[in-house]
Design a protein around this motif. Structure first.
Motif, PDB file in Angstrom:
ATOM      1  N   GLU A 201       0.833  -1.208   0.000  1.00 30.83           N
ATOM      2  CA  GLU A 201       0.000   0.000   0.000  1.00 30.83           C
ATOM      3  C   GLU A 201       0.867   1.258   0.000  1.00 30.83           C
ATOM      4  OE1 GLU A 201      -2.877  -0.569   3.220  1.00 30.83           O
ATOM      5  OE2 GLU A 201      -4.405  -0.536   1.636  1.00 30.83           O
ATOM      6  N   TYR A 202       1.985   1.177   0.688  1.00 29.24           N
ATOM      7  CA  TYR A 202       2.885   2.331   0.758  1.00 29.24           C
ATOM      8  C   TYR A 202       3.459   2.641  -0.635  1.00 29.24           C
ATOM      9  CZ  TYR A 202       6.664   5.308   2.517  1.00 29.24           C
ATOM     10  OH  TYR A 202       7.511   6.363   2.772  1.00 29.24           O
ATOM     11  N   TRP A 203       3.687   1.584  -1.408  1.00 30.97           N
ATOM     12  CA  TRP A 203       4.266   1.785  -2.736  1.00 30.97           C
ATOM     13  C   TRP A 203       3.217   2.095  -3.803  1.00 30.97           C
ATOM     14  CZ3 TRP A 203       7.945  -3.029  -2.306  1.00 30.97           C
ATOM     15  CH2 TRP A 203       9.085  -2.653  -1.596  1.00 30.97           C
ATOM     16  N   GLU A 204       1.967   1.935  -3.423  1.00 30.27           N
ATOM     17  CA  GLU A 204       0.893   2.079  -4.418  1.00 30.27           C
ATOM     18  C   GLU A 204       1.014   3.396  -5.195  1.00 30.27           C
ATOM     19  OE1 GLU A 204      -2.997   1.475  -2.859  1.00 30.27           O
ATOM     20  OE2 GLU A 204      -3.925   1.654  -4.849  1.00 30.27           O
ATOM     21  N   ASP A 205       1.172   4.497  -4.500  1.00 34.59           N
ATOM     22  CA  ASP A 205       1.233   5.790  -5.179  1.00 34.59           C
ATOM     23  C   ASP A 205       2.635   6.386  -5.151  1.00 34.59           C
ATOM     24  OD1 ASP A 205      -1.543   5.757  -5.637  1.00 34.59           O
ATOM     25  OD2 ASP A 205      -1.854   6.276  -3.542  1.00 34.59           O
ATOM     26  N   ASP A 206       3.628   5.584  -4.831  1.00 36.41           N
ATOM     27  CA  ASP A 206       4.977   6.124  -4.752  1.00 36.41           C
ATOM     28  C   ASP A 206       5.486   6.463  -6.156  1.00 36.41           C
ATOM     29  OD1 ASP A 206       7.483   6.621  -3.206  1.00 36.41           O
ATOM     30  OD2 ASP A 206       8.202   5.179  -4.694  1.00 36.41           O
ATOM     31  N   LEU A 207       5.892   7.706  -6.323  1.00 37.77           N
ATOM     32  CA  LEU A 207       6.256   8.164  -7.658  1.00 37.77           C
ATOM     33  C   LEU A 207       7.607   7.620  -8.119  1.00 37.77           C
ATOM     34  CD1 LEU A 207       5.077  11.882  -7.370  1.00 37.77           C
ATOM     35  CD2 LEU A 207       3.899   9.956  -8.470  1.00 37.77           C
ATOM     36  N   GLN A 208       8.410   7.097  -7.178  1.00 37.84           N
ATOM     37  CA  GLN A 208       9.728   6.563  -7.550  1.00 37.84           C
ATOM     38  C   GLN A 208       9.644   5.092  -7.971  1.00 37.84           C
ATOM     39  OE1 GLN A 208      12.185   8.778  -7.273  1.00 37.84           O
ATOM     40  NE2 GLN A 208      10.827  10.234  -6.239  1.00 37.84           N
ATOM     41  N   THR A 209       8.506   4.473  -7.752  1.00 35.27           N
ATOM     42  CA  THR A 209       8.415   3.022  -7.942  1.00 35.27           C
ATOM     43  C   THR A 209       7.433   2.672  -9.048  1.00 35.27           C
ATOM     44  OG1 THR A 209       8.906   2.753  -5.598  1.00 35.27           O
ATOM     45  CG2 THR A 209       7.967   0.841  -6.722  1.00 35.27           C
ATOM     46  N   ASP A 210       7.948   2.036 -10.121  1.00 36.36           N
ATOM     47  CA  ASP A 210       7.090   1.634 -11.243  1.00 36.36           C
ATOM     48  C   ASP A 210       6.811   0.139 -11.249  1.00 36.36           C
ATOM     49  OD1 ASP A 210       7.297   4.203 -12.164  1.00 36.36           O
ATOM     50  OD2 ASP A 210       8.992   3.749 -13.490  1.00 36.36           O
ATOM     51  N   LEU A 211       7.672  -0.616 -10.589  1.00 35.35           N
ATOM     52  CA  LEU A 211       7.582  -2.080 -10.660  1.00 35.35           C
ATOM     53  C   LEU A 211       7.843  -2.628  -9.257  1.00 35.35           C
ATOM     54  CD1 LEU A 211       7.773  -4.829 -12.252  1.00 35.35           C
ATOM     55  CD2 LEU A 211      10.169  -4.306 -12.662  1.00 35.35           C
ATOM     56  N   ILE A 212       7.059  -3.627  -8.841  1.00 34.17           N
ATOM     57  CA  ILE A 212       7.217  -4.162  -7.485  1.00 34.17           C
ATOM     58  C   ILE A 212       7.622  -5.634  -7.574  1.00 34.17           C
ATOM     59  CG2 ILE A 212       6.013  -4.696  -5.319  1.00 34.17           C
ATOM     60  CD1 ILE A 212       4.251  -2.210  -5.877  1.00 34.17           C
ATOM     61  N   LEU A 213       8.703  -5.987  -6.901  1.00 37.37           N
ATOM     62  CA  LEU A 213       9.154  -7.384  -6.864  1.00 37.37           C
ATOM     63  C   LEU A 213       9.022  -7.897  -5.438  1.00 37.37           C
ATOM     64  CD1 LEU A 213      12.540  -7.096  -8.821  1.00 37.37           C
ATOM     65  CD2 LEU A 213      10.249  -7.366  -9.755  1.00 37.37           C
ATOM     66  N   MET A 214       8.589  -9.140  -5.299  1.00 35.83           N
ATOM     67  CA  MET A 214       8.446  -9.703  -3.956  1.00 35.83           C
ATOM     68  C   MET A 214       9.008 -11.113  -3.926  1.00 35.83           C
ATOM     69  SD  MET A 214       4.460  -8.675  -3.405  1.00 35.83           S
ATOM     70  CE  MET A 214       4.312  -8.504  -1.657  1.00 35.83           C
ATOM     71  N   TYR A 215       9.826 -11.389  -2.915  1.00 37.39           N
ATOM     72  CA  TYR A 215      10.192 -12.771  -2.646  1.00 37.39           C
ATOM     73  C   TYR A 215       9.422 -13.176  -1.403  1.00 37.39           C
ATOM     74  CZ  TYR A 215      12.437 -16.929  -1.094  1.00 37.39           C
ATOM     75  OH  TYR A 215      12.633 -18.215  -0.679  1.00 37.39           O
ATOM     76  N   VAL A 239       5.649  -8.611  -9.459  1.00 40.44           N
ATOM     77  CA  VAL A 239       6.174  -9.937  -9.790  1.00 40.44           C
ATOM     78  C   VAL A 239       6.568 -10.621  -8.486  1.00 40.44           C
ATOM     79  CG1 VAL A 239       7.824 -11.253 -11.169  1.00 40.44           C
ATOM     80  CG2 VAL A 239       7.111  -8.973 -11.929  1.00 40.44           C
ATOM     81  N   VAL A 240       6.112 -11.852  -8.313  1.00 36.05           N
ATOM     82  CA  VAL A 240       6.328 -12.567  -7.054  1.00 36.05           C
ATOM     83  C   VAL A 240       7.079 -13.869  -7.304  1.00 36.05           C
ATOM     84  CG1 VAL A 240       5.120 -13.897  -5.280  1.00 36.05           C
ATOM     85  CG2 VAL A 240       4.332 -11.618  -5.837  1.00 36.05           C
ATOM     86  N   VAL A 241       8.127 -14.107  -6.508  1.00 33.17           N
ATOM     87  CA  VAL A 241       8.706 -15.459  -6.458  1.00 33.17           C
ATOM     88  C   VAL A 241       8.132 -16.056  -5.189  1.00 33.17           C
ATOM     89  CG1 VAL A 241      10.795 -16.850  -6.582  1.00 33.17           C
ATOM     90  CG2 VAL A 241      10.929 -14.397  -6.974  1.00 33.17           C
ATOM     91  N   LYS A 242       7.396 -17.134  -5.324  1.00 32.82           N
ATOM     92  CA  LYS A 242       6.810 -17.758  -4.138  1.00 32.82           C
ATOM     93  C   LYS A 242       7.243 -19.199  -4.121  1.00 32.82           C
ATOM     94  CE  LYS A 242       4.063 -18.795  -0.730  1.00 32.82           C
ATOM     95  NZ  LYS A 242       4.854 -20.020  -0.481  1.00 32.82           N
ATOM     96  N   SER A 243       7.958 -19.568  -3.068  1.00 28.96           N
ATOM     97  CA  SER A 243       8.350 -20.972  -2.985  1.00 28.96           C
ATOM     98  C   SER A 243       7.104 -21.793  -2.657  1.00 28.96           C
ATOM     99  CB  SER A 243       9.427 -21.155  -1.921  1.00 28.96           C
ATOM    100  OG  SER A 243       9.152 -20.339  -0.813  1.00 28.96           O
ATOM    101  N   GLY A 244       6.985 -22.955  -3.255  1.00 31.17           N
ATOM    102  CA  GLY A 244       5.771 -23.776  -3.141  1.00 31.17           C
ATOM    103  C   GLY A 244       5.642 -24.420  -1.773  1.00 31.17           C
TER     104      GLY A 244
END
Ligand code: COA
Length: 710
Positions: A201-215, A239-244
């Motif tokens: 949510e914090y990154w939702e409107d952040d003007l510096q961030t265009d792409l979100i990656l999550m491990y 984009v999410v890397v989620k271990s199964g």
């Protein structure tokens, strides 16, 4: 300031546990803050040192004469609560706790973590960690590297959230090598206070961030993740890397839905959740980087048509195969483009798509051909492949193509099948260069993901419809079953439950004994089906408790007494046979197509809705699709379209299609039911019969099991 700004945009930072000791984490963090040129004030805190790295140190946070926005805590675990109290006294609003030894280590650690979180709440603070590797914000106005990672970050427009600290360090190292920069990097640690969802949510409107990656290693609160991720992914790719994680054996299940979930593992729930929220899932960190390169360095394609330009046949064939396999198109080029290519290239060159220039095109040929392909309206993105010939420098070719990136608003990805030193030299010479891959497949996979994301953005969000239903009646029914000490509903009860939510059921009547069956069945049309009913009779077919195609009242009468005897005999071996045997007579439904609609409650995930081809072979065919409720109208339609046997519902060999809109509404009603009745643990409606006309739809059999009482 927003509460997380104290953590991510602090104007001053205290490093509590900063140390002179070479190799200590406290020293590394202070060093990184200085080395990355943090733009605020830094206060080392250590009772034993006056100066650390030439900066004046303070014995406690409360003794710092200036305001402190963020305290980075690097003291041994037993000191942490005391330091937090001191920070509270000082009015510090942001904490980053690096110290480990909390809930990840067992009960004692869990208890201290709970105490830590309570104090953080009491002081009105927000906290990342504990057990975090640190955070970064590369915004020029902040420029904070609050990690103990050995590499300083490159500045970029990517927010990275990592649930693993160690992997985070590895990712930072690798990102630097690949020339990938970050806006934020956050190692979440144990997420005692700030969660993944808060950060999203914090990154939702952040003007510096265009792409979100999550491990990710776990989903804290999938229900909250759903609306947040769905909203954000409409304008920023996630984009999410989620271990199964497999569930096998973890659930005691008695339904087809349960069996199918167990067999496939909990991954299906995560896949469903990510698919419904437009989040792109990858399986490996390598794939994460592949996609990151493509997304971060290109506009999204406007469509699925790829142009391929190559100097070698083999890699172009691989690229074409991969593209088609992933749902992209490699279309014919326009007549005009072909004519111009013909003019430009030797006669042996291939001027269709892929365009094979033959082995030795130089930079100007590459550039001219690439331009022609990019100008062609038949092409939405360009893949340039180069297997470097000895006489021509791959670097030169890439330089030529680089120039085109500014001219065309189409993605351009390159595959350069060159040794590693080419890539090292490239990063030195052209920081910020285009997305370049070693092999065709990852490049094509990236293009496919970009195109899928484009489609997701263009799709409407869909809406969750609430139907007028009889929730109260359903609750009363379930409470009655509970009162009788049962968890399994009888078939008439289960069918009645469905009716409460407007799900049509086959016309049927109940009879208390074999003698009453014919009289009660007077209102039904023959042929009919006879089912024995008792709370302990779940697998009716196996117990000989179902007889179909009964054509006359006489046949029915005989069938009822026969069934009464055989089922009683079968039950006599069972411990619990006290419940009286009853009967259900149902009109024999014919001519429809059989589907299954099911639900299973996962203890951490909540309900999962299943839809697929039904009937007795459901577990053999396993043609089912899962979604996390609530289902939007679009979710429901997509579920239906996604099963392998979808064509059977659309009608084969001249059959009329079933009413798919009405079936989608049934799924939405079912979704509402499972949302409103959390006391239900499992449901199978199998078969649910579907027809070209919605008026004929009906559930023929249903099993409903209640959750254990908590
Ligand atoms: N206030 C200020 N400074 C304090 C303090 C307090 N209340 N209590 C201790 N310190 C100082 C110590 O004097 C020491 O400084 P010194 O080197 O000048 O003596 C410094 O803080 C660190 O304390 P120390 O006892 O040396 O601990 P450490 O450096 O060996 O370990 C941690 C501290 C936090 C690094 C360690 O407990 C830990 O949790 N390590 C794992 C962290 C991790 O990997 N986290 C991320 C996982 S992904």
């Amino acid at each position: 300031m927003r509460s997380l700004d104290y953590i991510f945009k602090p104007r001053s930072i205290a490093v509590v546990g900063a140390s002179r000791r070479i190799g200590s984490i406290g020293r590394e963090i202070l060093h990184n803050l200085i080395a990355f040129d943090y733009h605020g004030k830094v206060f080392p805190v250590n009772p034993k040192a006056d100066f650390i790295l030439s900066i004046k140190a303070f014995p406690t946070v409360s003794s710092i004469p200036d305001r402190v926005d963020l305290a980075i805590i690097v003291v041994p675990r037993d000191q942490v609560l005391g330091v937090v109290d001191d920070c509270g006294k000082k009015g510090v609003k942001g904490l980053l706790v690096i110290t480990s030894g909390f809930s990840e280590t067992g009960d004692e650690g869990r208890r201290i973590e709970q105490e830590l979180d309570e104090r953080v709440e009491r002081y009105g603070m927000r906290m990342i960690g504990p057990n975090s590797m640190g955070i970064m914000n590369t915004d020029l106005a902040v420029h904070m590297d609050g990690t103990f990672a050995p590499t300083l970050p490159l500045v970029g427009r990517i927010g990275f959230l990592s649930q693993s600290g160690a992997l985070g360090i590895a990712i930072l190292n690798m990102a630097r090598r690949l020339d990938i920069g970050f806006s934020f990097f956050v190692s979440m640690g144990n997420k005692a206070n700030v969660s993944n969802n808060d950060l999203l949510e914090y990154w939702e409107d952040d003007l510096q961030t265009d792409l979100i990656l999550m491990y990710l290693e776990s989903f804290g609160n999938p229900r909250r993740f759903m609306p947040i991720a769905r909203r954000i992914s409409k304008h920023k790719p996630i984009v999410v890397v989620k271990s199964g994680r497999t569930l096998a054996g973890a659930l005691a299940v008695s339904s087809h839905t349960g069996a199918l979930v167990s067999r496939q593992g909990m991954d299906i729930a995560i896949d469903a959740l990510l698919e419904q929220t437009g989040v792109i899932r990858v399986d490996t960190v390598q794939e994460l980087f592949d996609l990151t390169l493509g997304f971060s360095k290109n506009p999204l394609p406007r469509g699925d048509r790829v142009g391929i330009l190559t100097n070698a046949g083999g890699p172009a064939i691989l690229a074409t195969d991969a593209a088609i396999h992933l749902g992209l198109k490699v279309p014919k080029l326009s007549e005009r483009t072909q004519a111009e290519l013909r003019h430009l290239l030797p006669p042996e060159a291939a001027i269709h798509n892929p365009v094979d220039m033959t082995p030795i095109p130089d930079r100007s040929k590459y550039e001219a051909c690439a331009r022609l392909l990019l100008e062609d309206d038949e092409i939405d993105s360009l893949l340039v492949i180069s297997v470097p010939p000895i006489m021509v420098s791959a670097m030169d070719i890439i330089m030529g193509i680089e120039g085109l990136r500014r001219e065309f608003a189409k993605p351009i990805l390159a595959v350069v099948m060159a040794p590693e030193d080419f890539f090292d030299a490239l990063n030195d010479k052209f920081p910020g260069h285009m997305a370049i891959y070693h092999f065709p497949e990852p490049a094509v996979r990236t293009l496919a993901a970009m195109e899928r994301h484009r489609q997701w953005r263009d799709e409407p969000l869909g809406s969750v419809k609430m139907f007028q239903v009889q929730t109260r009646a359903a609750e009363v029914l379930l409470a009655e079953v509970r009162r009788e000490g049962r968890r399994q509903l009888t078939t008439p009860e289960a069918l009645h439950l469905l009716e409460c939510y407007g799900l049509p059921v086959a016309k049927s009547v109940a009879a208390a004994s074999a003698g009453e069956v014919v009289e009660r069945a007077k209102s039904l049309r023959y042929p009919v089906v006879l089912k024995a009913i008792a709370p302990d009779l779940v697998h009716k077919t196996e117990a000989g408790a179902v007889l179909t195609d009964i054509r006359t009242p006489e046949e029915l009468d005989a069938a009822a007494s026969r069934m009464g005897e055989s089922v009683s005999r079968a039950r006599s071996g069972q411990a619990e046979t006290s419940a009286p045997l009853g009967f259900l007579v149902q009109e024999h439904v014919r001519g429809g197509r059989e589907v299954i609609i099911g639900m299973l409650q996962d203890p951490s995930f909540g309900p999962l809705v299943m839809f697929g081809l039904g009937g007795v072979y459901v577990e053999t065919l396993r043609d089912v699709v899962f979604r996390v409720p609530p289902l939007t109208d679009l979710d429901a339609e997509e579920m239906i379209r996604q099963i392998r046997g979808y064509q059977l519902l659309e009608g084969v060999r001249g059959e009329a299609p079933i009413d798919l809109k009405a079936l989608a509404e049934i799924l939405q009603r079912f979704s509402q039911m499972v949302q409103e009745l959390p006391q239900v643990a499992e449901i199978d409606i199998n078969p649910f019969m579907v027809f070209p006309t919605a008026g004929e739809f009906c559930a023929v059999d249903a099993r409903v099991r209640l959750a254990e009482e908590s």
